[in-house]
Write a protein that holds these residues in place. Structure first.
Motif, short mmCIF file in Angstrom:
data_model
loop_
_atom_site.label_atom_id
_atom_site.label_comp_id
_atom_site.label_asym_id
_atom_site.label_seq_id
_atom_site.Cartn_x
_atom_site.Cartn_y
_atom_site.Cartn_z
N LEU A 285 1.10 -1.21 0.07
CA LEU A 285 0.08 -0.46 -0.33
C LEU A 285 0.40 1.19 -0.11
O LEU A 285 0.41 2.29 -0.83
N TYR B 81 -5.13 1.20 7.58
CA TYR B 81 -5.11 1.52 6.41
C TYR B 81 -5.01 2.57 5.62
O TYR B 81 -5.10 3.04 5.02
N LEU C 91 -7.68 2.83 3.99
CA LEU C 91 -8.68 2.68 2.49
C LEU C 91 -9.57 2.73 3.06
O LEU C 91 -10.75 2.80 3.10
#
Ligand SMILES: [Mg+2]
Length: 162
Positions: A45, A73, A75
């Motif tokens: 990532l 993360y 996202l």
């Protein structure tokens, strides 16, 4: 057909005019039965982000399951995407102002991830599932997948994983 998502480099994506990755969650980004990611995922990532490539999770799973899995993360995600329908992909394209021709769908299932991308004209990359087991509802799809797979191999004997 590429072994796994972590081996897809940002250079490869940019060479193919891709600036946004829509990715399946279970067995593509993280194992279906795991709540957390891995260093491999973190590194991948970070590398695509460095090149300005967006990553958005498009999953048939619930908001709760996805949120738990991607919490670390940051996202964005589209839950209950209803793959093999293209509803989730089209929702992502509209919401995040994406261009179809610069977007790719990555997933571990022919019958959901690849079919949903095909049906709305988005390119796709099939990856191998991260773990050998599947959730119960996926095992049904795998049965159909096997039939289609055998037909594909007959039609395209040169098919191989990269
Ligand atoms: Mg999957």
């Amino acid at each position: 057909m590429i072994e796994n998502i972590y081996s897809i480099s940002p250079e490869f994506l940019l060479d193919n005019n891709i600036n946004c990755v829509l990715t399946d969650l279970d067995n593509t980004l993280v194992p279906w039965n795991s709540k957390a990611g891995s260093d491999e995922l973190r590194n991948w990532l970070a590398s695509v982000k460095k090149y300005g490539i967006k990553v958005i999770v498009v999953s048939n799973n619930s908001h709760k399951r996805i949120q738990e899995a991607v919490r670390d993360y940051e996202l964005p995600f589209v839950p209950r995407a209803m793959k093999p329908l293209s509803i989730g992909i089209r929702h992502a394209i509209k919401t995040f102002h994406l261009s179809k021709k610069n977007t790719v769908m990555i997933g571990d299932q022919l019958m959901t991830d690849v079919v949903s991308a095909n049906s709305c004209g988005v390119r796709s990359i099939l990856v191998k599932p991260l773990v050998r087991t599947d959730a119960w509802n996926t095992t049904i799809n795998r049965g159909f997948e096997k039939i289609v797979w055998n037909m594909l191999i007959k039609k395209y004997p040169d098919l191989h994983w990269k």
